[in-house]
Motif scaffolding. Sequence first.
Motif, PDB file in Angstrom:
ATOM      1  N   ILE A 265      49.998  47.594  98.228  1.00 20.66           N
ATOM      2  CA  ILE A 265      50.520  48.961  98.098  1.00 20.66           C
ATOM      3  C   ILE A 265      51.968  49.026  98.564  1.00 20.66           C
ATOM      4  N   ASP A 266      52.296  48.295  99.623  1.00 21.39           N
ATOM      5  CA  ASP A 266      53.687  48.234 100.066  1.00 21.39           C
ATOM      6  C   ASP A 266      54.561  47.637  98.974  1.00 21.39           C
ATOM      7  N   ALA A 267      54.067  46.587  98.315  1.00 17.78           N
ATOM      8  CA  ALA A 267      54.822  45.969  97.227  1.00 17.78           C
ATOM      9  C   ALA A 267      54.968  46.919  96.044  1.00 17.78           C
ATOM     10  N   ALA A 268      53.903  47.648  95.712  1.00 20.65           N
ATOM     11  CA  ALA A 268      53.964  48.588  94.588  1.00 20.65           C
ATOM     12  C   ALA A 268      55.036  49.645  94.805  1.00 20.65           C
ATOM     13  N   ARG A 269      55.211  50.043  96.036  1.00 17.66           N
ATOM     14  CA  ARG A 269      56.208  51.064  96.363  1.00 17.66           C
ATOM     15  C   ARG A 269      57.625  50.578  96.043  1.00 17.66           C
ATOM     16  N   ARG A 270      57.854  49.268  96.051  1.00 21.03           N
ATOM     17  CA  ARG A 270      59.197  48.726  95.784  1.00 21.03           C
ATOM     18  C   ARG A 270      59.484  48.556  94.288  1.00 21.03           C
ATOM     19  N   ILE A 271      58.430  48.532  93.465  1.00 18.04           N
ATOM     20  CA  ILE A 271      58.580  48.208  92.043  1.00 18.04           C
ATOM     21  C   ILE A 271      59.663  49.029  91.338  1.00 18.04           C
ATOM     22  N   PRO A 272      59.736  50.354  91.537  1.00 17.75           N
ATOM     23  CA  PRO A 272      60.714  51.138  90.758  1.00 17.75           C
ATOM     24  C   PRO A 272      62.170  50.732  90.955  1.00 17.75           C
ATOM     25  N   VAL A 273      62.507  50.083  92.058  1.00 17.53           N
ATOM     26  CA  VAL A 273      63.913  49.738  92.310  1.00 17.53           C
ATOM     27  C   VAL A 273      64.202  48.245  92.135  1.00 17.53           C
ATOM     28  N   LEU A 274      63.218  47.470  91.702  1.00 18.36           N
ATOM     29  CA  LEU A 274      63.413  46.037  91.548  1.00 18.36           C
ATOM     30  C   LEU A 274      63.914  45.698  90.148  1.00 18.36           C
ATOM     31  N   PRO A 275      64.796  44.697  90.034  1.00 18.56           N
ATOM     32  CA  PRO A 275      65.173  44.205  88.695  1.00 18.56           C
ATOM     33  C   PRO A 275      64.013  43.437  88.077  1.00 18.56           C
ATOM     34  N   HIS A 276      64.122  43.136  86.780  1.00 19.83           N
ATOM     35  CA  HIS A 276      63.031  42.416  86.137  1.00 19.83           C
ATOM     36  C   HIS A 276      62.902  41.000  86.713  1.00 19.83           C
TER      37      HIS A 276
END
Length: 285
Positions: A265-276
């Motif tokens: 869940i912590d990782a999912a929270r970062r997804i929107p700001v990560l590059p591909h």
Amino acid sequence: MKKLQVAVIGLGRLGQACADALAGEDDMTLTGIVRRPDSLRAVPQRFRRFPVAEHVRELPPVDVALVCVPADAALGVARELIQAHFPIVECARLEGAALEAHHADIDAAANHYRIASVVGAGWSPGVLPLFTRAFEILIPRGHNLFHRHPGISLHHSAAVAHIPGVKGALAGQFRAADGTPQQYVYVELARGADIAAVRAAIAADPLFADEETQVFQVASLSELEAEEGQGMVLERRSAPVSGVHESLLLEARFEIAAFAARVMIDAARRIPVLPHGAHRYSLGI
């Protein structure tokens, strides 16, 4: 603020832990659950208010999918989701060359389809290597001792319970990586008792004199006895040539699926700001 829409892929122990954990989050919500066709009807009561489907495309809009399937199926599921342009978080429990190849395959797919993903977002791989690396940075010249033991294999210790300030104690013997026996003692203290004095009294007791003994203070022995899951101890000791005796100790008891779910869940929270591409989980991604 728009909540992150999260799908759980698979509903085994890890999938259920992720679904339960999502219920307590304010910035994300469980959009739905993906299961095999033969398991669609076998959904625990607490999850029946959420959509359940054979494929993530059949769910309401999804921002990120948590891959909660067995390790041998994780790569295929991850590739399929990425090809369908769904960002993923996964935590397959693999080691060595198999883990490296697994992450490389997901990275290749994520870059090809220009999708952000996080890999290794569990307890191990995931958080445990971060603890290990931190210990090695702080004590660069030394060695690690590590052992893992399932469940709570402890017994009540009258020898410790009679020490002033101790309400009760549980003790167990485990073996370090080199086979050396070690005692672990968990004490519940009376109000105002000093843990340092209790540790000194235990160290002076002939019962514990012949074995290395670690003493841990706990809030409640009854809660400790009721816990399920696994335990582990990670210790790093400085090498004699360093001239200074240094040591670090991590003692943990936990339910591994619950820990892995919190990391995912912590990782999912970062997804929107990560590059591909596929990003290995760390505290700073």
